[in-house]
Write an enzyme that holds these catalytic residues in place. Structure first.
Site, PDB file in Angstrom:
ATOM      1  N   GLY A  90      -3.869   6.238   3.596  1.00 55.51           N
ATOM      2  CA  GLY A  90      -3.505   5.859   2.242  1.00 55.51           C
ATOM      3  C   GLY A  90      -3.686   7.011   1.263  1.00 55.51           C
ATOM      4  CE1 TYR A  98      -6.640   0.866  -2.154  1.00 55.44           C
ATOM      5  CE2 TYR A  98      -5.439   0.913  -4.223  1.00 55.44           C
ATOM      6  CZ  TYR A  98      -5.533   0.515  -2.915  1.00 55.44           C
ATOM      7  OH  TYR A  98      -4.533  -0.220  -2.345  1.00 55.44           O
ATOM      8  CE  LYS A 111      -1.459  -1.773  -5.033  1.00 55.02           C
ATOM      9  NZ  LYS A 111      -2.745  -2.477  -4.780  1.00 55.02           N
ATOM     10  CG  HIS A 171       0.351   3.524   4.634  1.00 60.91           C
ATOM     11  ND1 HIS A 171       0.123   4.873   4.820  1.00 60.91           N
ATOM     12  CD2 HIS A 171       0.336   3.315   3.297  1.00 60.91           C
ATOM     13  CE1 HIS A 171      -0.030   5.447   3.634  1.00 60.91           C
ATOM     14  NE2 HIS A 171       0.103   4.532   2.697  1.00 60.91           N
ATOM     15  CB  VAL A 209      -0.959   0.008   1.214  1.00 64.12           C
ATOM     16  CG1 VAL A 209      -1.870   1.224   1.160  1.00 64.12           C
ATOM     17  CG2 VAL A 209      -1.776  -1.274   1.255  1.00 64.12           C
ATOM     18  NE  ARG A 227      -9.808   6.990   6.750  1.00 63.93           N
ATOM     19  CZ  ARG A 227      -8.986   5.982   6.496  1.00 63.93           C
ATOM     20  NH1 ARG A 227      -8.037   6.088   5.576  1.00 63.93           N
ATOM     21  NH2 ARG A 227      -9.096   4.843   7.185  1.00 63.93           N
ATOM     22  CD  GLU A 283      -4.815  -1.017  -7.496  1.00 70.17           C
ATOM     23  OE1 GLU A 283      -3.707  -0.818  -6.950  1.00 70.17           O
ATOM     24  OE2 GLU A 283      -5.368  -2.144  -7.497  1.00 70.17           O
ATOM     25  CG  HIS A 330      -5.444  -0.922   2.287  1.00 67.16           C
ATOM     26  ND1 HIS A 330      -5.249  -0.315   1.074  1.00 67.16           N
ATOM     27  CD2 HIS A 330      -5.714   0.071   3.164  1.00 67.16           C
ATOM     28  CE1 HIS A 330      -5.396   0.992   1.206  1.00 67.16           C
ATOM     29  NE2 HIS A 330      -5.682   1.246   2.457  1.00 67.16           N
TER      30      HIS A 330
END
Length: 332
Positions: A297, A301, A22, A91, A19, A276, A236, A230
């Site tokens: 993230g 997406y 990405k 993360h 993740v 978040r 995606e 995830h």
């Protein structure tokens, strides 16, 4: 105009490595080349640090963090490379828990995101709940040891993990031992918390102190199970059990309450840069905290950039503001 030398650290040794890669790729696509001179620093799954040509590069030169920047190995010797700021796009464990933040503070390099203390607090869900409760925010009932006759269903999860890996929904006491063993594969500290009936609402926040930008809210619409995008093979192209509604389809009154609760949580935990805040909105209109992600993230997406985009801020705009905050203390 002098470009900002920005180090983007990504990868990591734990389960959220893919993740992170990405997220770094999406950052690369949204960095303004007229403003930034990026250095891509990949932490491999085995823990090696490599200076790469980009987030998709498979190899690179060995690199180490040093005061003011990096030491890069080349031709048998290390060369110093200064950095203006670091964006730790990491993360989960050793990314959101204060470990990398501590290294950056020791090196004296400005960095994007929450500091050591707030990162550690938010990473440990039980500590997050204790602080949130002291600020007057509702949380699920929870236990970090043997539960006192919990009302099933409950969720069993690693207490210090940034994802849904190791999370199990438990409906009966007989299911509890297996769920505890699954969670312990990811963390020695396990959290058991009551299941909250309600809609999962996310709130993206940017800034620090009283200078906050709050993005649009989203609602996670589930067809079954619980949210774990995830862990899916091709996120995606969408999730097999969830869709995101942005802006969240809730009343204006509920929207204001969720946003204000998110602000209270963000400030109480000492967050800065970005986070978040995930909450539950119950059928009777109450807001219950779920968790706080201090480096959410940033993939194509992911929820955080979607919510900010719905509020009129592209990921490029968000990056610009985060860099400004890290370098000057202001959201310019």
């Amino acid at each position: 105009m002098t470009k900002v030398k920005i180090g983007i650290i990504f990868g990591g040794t734990f389960e959220e490595h893919p993740v992170s890669v990405k997220s770094a790729g999406e950052v690369a696509r949204n960095l303004d080349p007229a403003k930034y001179d990026p250095c891509w620093i990949k932490i491999t799954r085995s823990g090696d640090w490599k200076l790469c040509s980009g987030p998709d590069a498979q190899d690179g030169r060995p690199v180490a963090l040093s005061p003011g920047g990096l030491l890069v190995l080349g031709d048998g010797r290390f060369e110093a490379m200064g950095l203006d700021v670091v964006f730790p796009v990491l993360h989960g464990r050793q990314g959101e828990d204060g470990a990398v933040q501590g290294l950056l503070e020791l090196a004296g390099i400005p960095y994007i995101g929450c500091d050591v203390q707030s990162s550690a607090l938010c990473m440990d869900k039980s500590l997050t709940y204790v602080v949130a409760r002291s600020a007057g925010v509702a949380t699920p009932a929870f236990w970090t040891g043997t539960p006192d006759s919990p009302a099933y269903p409950v969720f069993v999860k690693p207490a210090r993990s940034g994802s849904s890996f190791g999370v199990t929904r438990v409906s009966t006491e007989d299911e509890l031992p297996v769920a505890l063993e699954v969670a312990r594969q990811y963390d020695s500290k396990v959290l058991i918390e009551e299941a909250v009936t309600g809609s999962e609402i996310g709130c993206s926040i940017l800034g620090t102190g009283d200078d906050l930008v709050v993005g649009e809210l989203d609602r996670v619409a589930l067809t079954h199970g619980f949210f774990r995008i995830h862990q899916e093979s091709t996120p995606e192209t969408g999730s097999e059990n969830s869709t995101f509604i942005v802006p969240a389809d809730i009343t204006a009154e509920a929207r204001a309450l969720v946003q204000e609760t998110a602000r209270v949580v963000y400030r109480a935990l000492g967050c800065s840069g970005l986070a978040r805040v995930d909450m539950f909105l119950t059928p009777d209109g109450k807001v219950v905290l779920n968790e706080v992600n201090t480096m959410p993230g940033l993939t194509s997406y992911s929820r955080y950039p979607r919510m900010m985009a719905a509020a009129g801020l592209s990921l490029g705009d968000v990056i610009d503001r985060l860099v400004s905050l890290a370098l000057t203390g202001k959201l310019q």
